[in-house]
Design an enzyme around this catalytic site. Structure first.
Site, short mmCIF file in Angstrom:
data_model
loop_
_atom_site.label_atom_id
_atom_site.label_comp_id
_atom_site.label_asym_id
_atom_site.label_seq_id
_atom_site.Cartn_x
_atom_site.Cartn_y
_atom_site.Cartn_z
N ASP A 11 2.44 4.08 10.88
CA ASP A 11 3.46 5.27 10.73
C ASP A 11 3.17 6.33 11.13
OD1 ASP A 11 5.86 5.48 8.27
OD2 ASP A 11 6.02 5.88 10.34
N GLY A 50 13.06 2.44 10.12
CA GLY A 50 11.60 2.80 9.72
C GLY A 50 11.36 2.88 8.25
N SER A 51 10.38 3.82 7.96
CA SER A 51 9.98 3.85 6.64
C SER A 51 10.96 4.43 5.67
CB SER A 51 8.77 5.02 6.80
OG SER A 51 7.73 4.64 7.83
N VAL A 52 12.07 4.98 6.16
CA VAL A 52 13.16 5.45 5.38
C VAL A 52 13.50 4.24 4.50
CG1 VAL A 52 15.52 5.94 5.40
CG2 VAL A 52 13.94 7.32 6.76
N LYS A 55 11.75 2.23 3.07
CA LYS A 55 10.78 1.93 1.92
C LYS A 55 11.28 2.34 0.51
CE LYS A 55 6.59 2.27 4.85
NZ LYS A 55 5.86 3.30 5.52
#
Lengths: 571, 396
Positions: free
Chosen positions: A333, A293-295, A297
């Site tokens: 998110d 997931g966003s980690v 980014k």
């Protein structure tokens, strides 16, 4: 015939018989020379083969300690009672005495004591209390001997169970460190070579040779028992609080790669591992891959900055959705929307805009992003010293379509293991250099003396120091004003990133099941700890910033205190 | 007849063999003795018995040495009769002591006696008497021959019948080894006494098939024979014993493992203090020690024949040669078996092996040899018409 003539003939014949005898004796002499001198060596070797008895002496298995020498796994020696029947004067009274202490019938002991062997075991691996009593009596011909029991004891029970693993009967390592370092821990068996009689009994006074067993080396782990305990305790609390299924927390020192804590819950009792289900025994921190997931980014932005594809001042479209290759991507998110519709890199990371991340990804391009992900260590094992590590799934570049680039930009369509994420964030924390996560920092001998200390060797540089500083600053903003506020630690500057992704099972998203994670490092100015917290399938709230970030905070607080790290204002 | 000193070299050789034998018996038997309750766990159990028998044997030797040869000659038939009676007695199950499937021992007041050992000596004394012409009136009509032994029917056959009686009784025990020694030494004595070689060869030719049948009949003897030819084909079965013997000998190499340091005596080599003591000698003392024993036997045989050569009359000559041939044959067969040159028969090494009767009667025989030696006329063999050949061989 006269007497004289008869005697003469007899004498003649005597000479004949005598010569014959001499010939026979000479022939025997030749034969003896043949057997003893010509064939002697071969026959002697053959004789030795039957006369030599080899007894295997089991080595003592090395222990496992935490970084400060606190025991995590130990092997215990047991007391066994041996008898030398030849030396025993009064067998029946000795048998009665032993019988009362060992609570074994006198008859069976008496049979041992009166056996024709030179050496017999009367009782193996008995309780220390009984052994002490027997020892104190100093019975003639009775000896109390310490021998490996083949039993592995884990004094901290379930603590760090997935790291330690477990050992089976006769102490062979079957999982975890016990398995990975089995050869080191095991040592080398010794041999007692004795000349023995036909029945395998030692020949008294014969020159036996003893090659003592070589005890296995003990391992000094990088784990810190206290931090490990805190990690497990906080993880458990979060799992209970959010009704989650399982969780993982990893604490690593970015400069050395030393893993200070590696917690997986639910854990198991190493000593009674067979009572736990197979799925529980697995070290999810290295075997289970998930969508980060966003980690991810943070990795995307680091790669884009480092490549020079974007600059800090560039702004990207951050509306509620974007259409890529016919696929609509939303800012689903953390439920935040950009007020202005455009954000710079800092904003994209701080508030975790998927749409913005897609823009960055498109700017960076598939090839560069794929290359960066590989350099950050995704798609391959980290090489941490634990068995069974998974590589995760990084689709090969040829499979990448535009939509792959877009989704992987915000951490979907790629699967990673927790340890990979820790390693990747370690790169950002370690000024751009990789460090291989490690669990063993030294080998020690039987009495704790150092045998070998492993020096951590820095891996290749992945991003520049400048890039790492820039990304760190953005990650600090995530915690200060973005999605990761609950990760704030009093007195320290924390850099980190939240992540939330849907659970994938057999290639499909499972509706309503999420993985909430937070990964960060602290203090941001001079990172001492990289901490990953991952909570699987929380019931209800599932945002990484809500579920995982507080766990980060609790672990970091105690770990920083434990390590005596100066607060950020002291720096 | 004037008396000289006895053959002291022979005495010395026998003394060496007996004393070294006692040492080796102790070495070879102590392991078995100390580990068995039957022997009181006393490592010196066999040593003590052997020393006792050696002392008794030395006494017997002295008596035989001092005895008048003429009375021995006179009593020869009576002695043989007693021996044959005892041989018959031992076959009676209630009387004879059985051990290892053979009934060979008589228990006389706690002492185990092997009648076959007595019979061996008694038969040779009898032959010496029966094959010698009588020299005085008093001896006439006792055991002297009416016809020379070269006469087949009237000279040879009566002696053969006596021999056959003894052989059959010994073989019934069964004790093939002793029977072989008796047959062998008897035939040699008959040959020395003048029996025609053609007769003896014919005799051997006729008996061989019977012996072969006897071997075929008793399964274990055939097995032994086959194992002798190729022991390694059945190393744990029939070939076991001979292989263990070879391993012992071979382990000794040149200088041996050292006195008392045999490994094979730790139950690997059965009967290591009796029939296979020479293997232990070879293992502990090496080729050097084993050949020393061989040389001692060589000297013993040489001295024995020398005494026979110089013996003053036919009786003492045949007596001396008979005893020498018997001891020599026994030694050669025993060592031959141990060295896998002959099939296993089960006979002891004279003076050396553990065994009271064997030691006792061997020493008695030596007493007789020494008795003859002091009557020897050192020039006796020179007074002959065609002496050339002997002059060279016997003036040492």
């Amino acid at each position: 015939m006269t007497e004289g003539a008869g005697l003469v003939r007899t004498r003649k014949r005597l000479v004949l018989i005598g010569s014959l005898k001499a010939l026979l004796l000479f022939f025997l002499l030749l034969r003896l020379a043949d057997i003893q001198l010509v064939k002697g060596a071969r026959l002697h070797a053959f004789a030795l083969k039957q006369q030599i008895e080899k007894v295997v002496l089991n080595p003592e298995r090395g222990n496992i300690y935490d970084r400060d020498g606190r025991a995590l796994a130990v092997s215990v020696l047991g007391s066994s009672v041996a008898a030398y029947p030849r030396l025993i004067k009064d067998s029946s009274s000795t048998a009665r005495t032993l019988s009362s202490i060992l609570e074994v019938p006198t008859g069976s002991i008496l049979a041992d004591l009166t056996s024709r062997s030179d050496f017999v075991w009367v009782a193996r691996k008995i309780e220390d209390k009984r052994a002490g009593k027997i020892k104190a009596l100093h019975l003639t011909g009775i000896d109390v001997i310490q021998e490996p029991t083949g039993k592995r004891i884990y004094p901290k029970l379930t603590l760090a169970s997935h790291v330690l693993g477990f050992a089976g009967i006769d102490e062979q390592g079957l999982a975890g460190i016990e398995y990975a370092y089995d050869r080191t821990l095991r040592g080398a068996p010794g041999y007692l070579i004795t000349e023995a009689d036909l029945f395998g009994r030692a020949i008294p006074g014969a020159k036996g040779s003893l090659r003592p067993s070589k005890s296995g080396n003990s391992l000094i782990l990088t784990l810190d028992e206290t931090i490990q305990y805190v990690a497990e305790r906080e993880l458990a609390r979060a799992i209970r609080k959010y009704g989650a299924k399982s969780g993982t927390a990893i604490v690593m020192e970015p400069r050395t790669g030393d893993v200070l804590a590696f917690a997986n819950l639910p854990g198991f009792d190493c000593q009674n591992f067979s009572k736990s289900r197979q799925s529980v025994l697995r070290n999810r921190g290295i075997t289970d891959s998930y969508e980060p997931g966003s980690v991810l980014k943070a990795v995307l932005i680091a790669a884009a900055l480092d490549k020079g594809a974007v600059s800090l001042h560039d702004s990207f479209f951050c509306g509620s959705s974007i259409l890529v290759d016919g696929w609509r991507i939303r800012n689903a998110d953390d439920g935040l929307d950009s007020p202005s519709g455009r954000e710079d890199l800092d904003g994209i990371l701080t508030y975790s805009y998927n749409v913005g991340a897609v823009g960055v990804g498109l700017r960076l391009g598939s090839q560069s992003y794929h290359h960066a992900l590989t350099r950050f260590g995704f798609g391959k094992t980290t090489g941490v010293d634990l068995p069974g590590e998974a590589a995760g799934t990084l689709p090969s570049l040829s499979e990448w379509k535009l939509c792959n680039l877009a989704t992987i930009s915000f951490g979907h369509g790629i699967s990673v293991t927790p340890i990979q994420v820790v390693k990747a964030f370690g790169i950002i924390a370690n000024q751009g250099r990789t460090m291989k996560p490690r669990l063993v920092r030294a080998l020690a001998g039987k009495n704790g003396e150092a045998v070998e200390t492993f020096v951590p060797s820095p891996g290749p540089r992945v991003i520049t120091e400048e890039t790492s500083r820039q990304v760190t600053r953005m990650l600090v903003h995530v915690v200060e004003k973005g999605t990761g506020k609950s990760a704030r630690v009093k007195g320290y500057t924390v850099a980190g990133k939240t992540g939330t992704a849907q659970v994938i099972r057999e290639g499909r998203y499972v509706p309503g099941k999420y993985v909430a994670s937070f990964v960060g490092f602290v203090p941001a100015e001079a990172p001492r700890l990289v901490i990953l917290v991952k909570i699987d399938e929380p019931a209800g709230v599932y945002w990484g910033g809500v579920v995982a970030a507080p766990v980060f905070r609790e672990i970091a607080t105690e770990a920083l205190w434990r390590l005596g790290v100066p607060t950020s204002d002291q720096l | 007849m004037k008396s000289r000193s006895p053959d002291l070299i022979l005495l010395l050789v026998v003394f060496l063999l007996v004393s070294m034998g006692i040492v080796m018996v102790y070495s070879a038997s102590s392991v078995t003795a100390s580990s068995s309750h039957d022997f009181g766990n006393d490592p010196a159990y066999f040593l003590k018995k052997q020393v006792l028998w050696a002392l008794l044997g030395v006494g017997a030797m002295f008596i035989a040495y001092r005895a008048r040869l003429s009375s021995i000659r006179k009593w020869a038939p009576a002695l043989l009769t007693v021996a044959v009676a005892l041989l018959a007695l031992v076959l009676i199950p209630a009387v004879g002591q059985e051990s290892g499937g053979a009934r060979r021992w008589l228990l006389l007041g706690g002492i185990a006696l092997q009648p076959a050992e007595l019979a061996k000596l008694a038969l040779l004394i009898f032959f010496a008497a029966s094959l010698s012409p009588c020299q005085s009136a008093s001896e006439r009509g006792t055991a002297g021959p009416r016809k020379p032994v070269s006469d087949f029917w009237k000279g040879l056959v009566p002696n053969l019948l006596v021999m056959a009686l003894v052989l059959i009784l010994v073989d019934l025990e069964p004790d093939l080894g002793t029977a072989t020694v008796i047959a062998g030494s008897s035939l040699v004595v008959l040959f020395l006494a003048g029996a025609k070689p053609a007769h003896l060869f014919a005799l051997i030719g006729i008996t061989l098939p019977f012996v072969a049948m006897r071997i075929m009949h008793e399964g274990y003897r055939l097995k032994r024979l086959l194992a002798f030819a190729n022991p390694w084909s059945d190393p744990t079965g029939a070939g076991y014993h001979i292989i263990q013997s070879l391993l012992a000998l071979g382990s000794g190499r040149l200088l041996g493992l050292g006195l008392g340091h045999s490994r094979q005596k730790f139950f690997y080599l059965p009967e290591c203090s009796t029939d296979y003591i020479f293997s232990i000698i070879g293992e502990e003392l090496g080729f050097a020690g084993a050949s020393a024993f061989l040389i001692l036997f060589g000297v013993l045989i040489y001295r024995g024949f020398k005494i026979a050569m110089r013996a003053p009359d036919r009786f003492s000559m045949l007596l001396a040669s008979g005893i020498t041939v018997m001891l020599g044959l026994q030694a050669v067969i025993n060592i031959g078996v141990v060295a896998n040159l002959l099939p296993p028969t089960g006979i002891t090494l004279p003076f050396v092996s553990y065994g009271g009767s064997s030691l006792f009667f061997s020493l008695l025989g030596i007493g007789l040899l020494l008795n003859v030696s002091r009557l020897c006329d050192s020039k006796a063999h020179l007074k002959k018409p065609e002496p050339k050949m002997y002059v060279k061989r016997s003036t040492v």
